[in-house]
Design an enzyme around this catalytic site. Structure first.
Site, PDB file in Angstrom:
ATOM      1  N   GLY A  78       0.819  -1.205   0.000  1.00  0.00           N
ATOM      2  CA  GLY A  78       0.000   0.000   0.000  1.00  0.00           C
ATOM      3  C   GLY A  78       0.852   1.252   0.000  1.00  0.00           C
ATOM      4  CD  GLN A  83       3.179   6.295   2.956  1.00  0.00           C
ATOM      5  OE1 GLN A  83       2.299   5.600   2.459  1.00  0.00           O
ATOM      6  NE2 GLN A  83       4.185   5.798   3.662  1.00  0.00           N
ATOM      7  CB  CYS A 123       5.444   3.970   8.572  1.00  0.00           C
ATOM      8  SG  CYS A 123       4.821   5.237   7.447  1.00  0.00           S
ATOM      9  CG  LEU A 124       7.337   1.953   2.914  1.00  0.00           C
ATOM     10  CD1 LEU A 124       6.910   1.968   1.458  1.00  0.00           C
ATOM     11  CD2 LEU A 124       8.492   0.998   3.125  1.00  0.00           C
ATOM     12  CG  HIS A 165      -0.673   2.154   7.723  1.00  0.00           C
ATOM     13  ND1 HIS A 165       0.125   1.852   8.809  1.00  0.00           N
ATOM     14  CD2 HIS A 165       0.094   2.916   6.901  1.00  0.00           C
ATOM     15  CE1 HIS A 165       1.322   2.414   8.652  1.00  0.00           C
ATOM     16  NE2 HIS A 165       1.327   3.060   7.494  1.00  0.00           N
ATOM     17  CD  GLU A 166      -0.939   2.886   3.034  1.00  0.00           C
ATOM     18  OE1 GLU A 166      -0.538   4.066   2.965  1.00  0.00           O
ATOM     19  OE2 GLU A 166      -0.195   1.946   3.326  1.00  0.00           O
ATOM     20  CG  HIS A 169       0.150   7.535   5.547  1.00  0.00           C
ATOM     21  ND1 HIS A 169       1.164   8.199   6.205  1.00  0.00           N
ATOM     22  CD2 HIS A 169       0.534   6.229   5.488  1.00  0.00           C
ATOM     23  CE1 HIS A 169       2.117   7.338   6.531  1.00  0.00           C
ATOM     24  NE2 HIS A 169       1.764   6.139   6.119  1.00  0.00           N
TER      25      HIS A 169
END
Length: 214
Positions: A78, A83, A123-124, A165-166, A169
């Site tokens: 994802g 991001q 998390c990236l 999660h996304e 963001h």
């Protein structure tokens, strides 16, 4: 999530910047290049709420295609537009190796189950950090496809976690906001000191002298 290496539903982060083992150099280089495009912790864009998408045009399609490419090259499940520094409400996800990559524009969580599950998340945008996060096991999410067609998703397990999660963001919310207080403090301390952090587990405690070890 993400916000993301393909992992089992429980017991592993949904996003990770750790370099996988056993990959050829070309694949690793593509992953490094993809991760370099991801906005990192400390950038104010990650704390900003993305704006609704109003134009379903070629620019949107190009953004979504780029997001899918970066998600795949980063070996993820994802990615949210924020991001990549794009303050528009769009995300892509692929919660499983056999699932198709899906783009979701202007996503909304319509319903979540009362039952929650605790699992590790990474998390990236916050490389090297893993924390425990409680999230509803199931979620109903609606949104629009790249052409504006309506989408409704009944998600559970990993897919529900990735979507939550996304969407976080897109609302400027990071996983650290959901972490237990002590883990959040330890993670922030590790970020300040340029170190990594993951929650100590009982089996690790036997060999650890402090909760920061491991």
């Amino acid at each position: 999530m993400a916000d993301e290496t393909v992992l089992e539903e429980q017991g592993a982060p949904i996003e990770t910047a750790e370099e996988p083992e056993g990959l050829d150099e070309a694949t690793l280089e593509r992953r490094r290049e993809a991760l370099a495009e991801v906005v990192k912790f400390g950038d104010p864009v990650l704390r900003s709420r993305a704006s609704e998408v109003t134009e379903f045009d070629e620019a949107l399609i190009a953004d979504l295609a780029r997001m899918v490419r970066i998600m795949h090259d980063a070996m993820g499940v994802g990615l949210a537009a924020t991001q990549l520094g794009i303050l528009r409400r769009a995300l892509v996800f692929q919660a499983g190796p056999d699932a198709p990559a899906t783009a979701l524009v202007n996503p909304q969580i319509e319903w979540t189950s009362e039952e929650e599950v605790t699992a590790e998340e990474g998390c990236l945008s916050i490389p090297g950090i893993v924390v425990d996060v409680d999230r509803p096991l199931q979620a109903r999410v609606t949104g629009l496809a790249a052409d504006g067609a309506p989408i409704e998703i009944e998600a559970s397990g990993l897919e529900a976690r990735v979507l939550q999660h996304e969407i976080d963001h897109l609302d400027g919310v990071l996983m650290l906001s959901h972490a237990p207080n002590e883990q959040r403090k330890a993670a922030l301390r590790a970020l300040r000191e340029g170190e990594t952090y993951s929650p100590p587990r009982p089996e690790e405690d036997e060999d650890s002298e402090s909760p920061e070890d491991g």
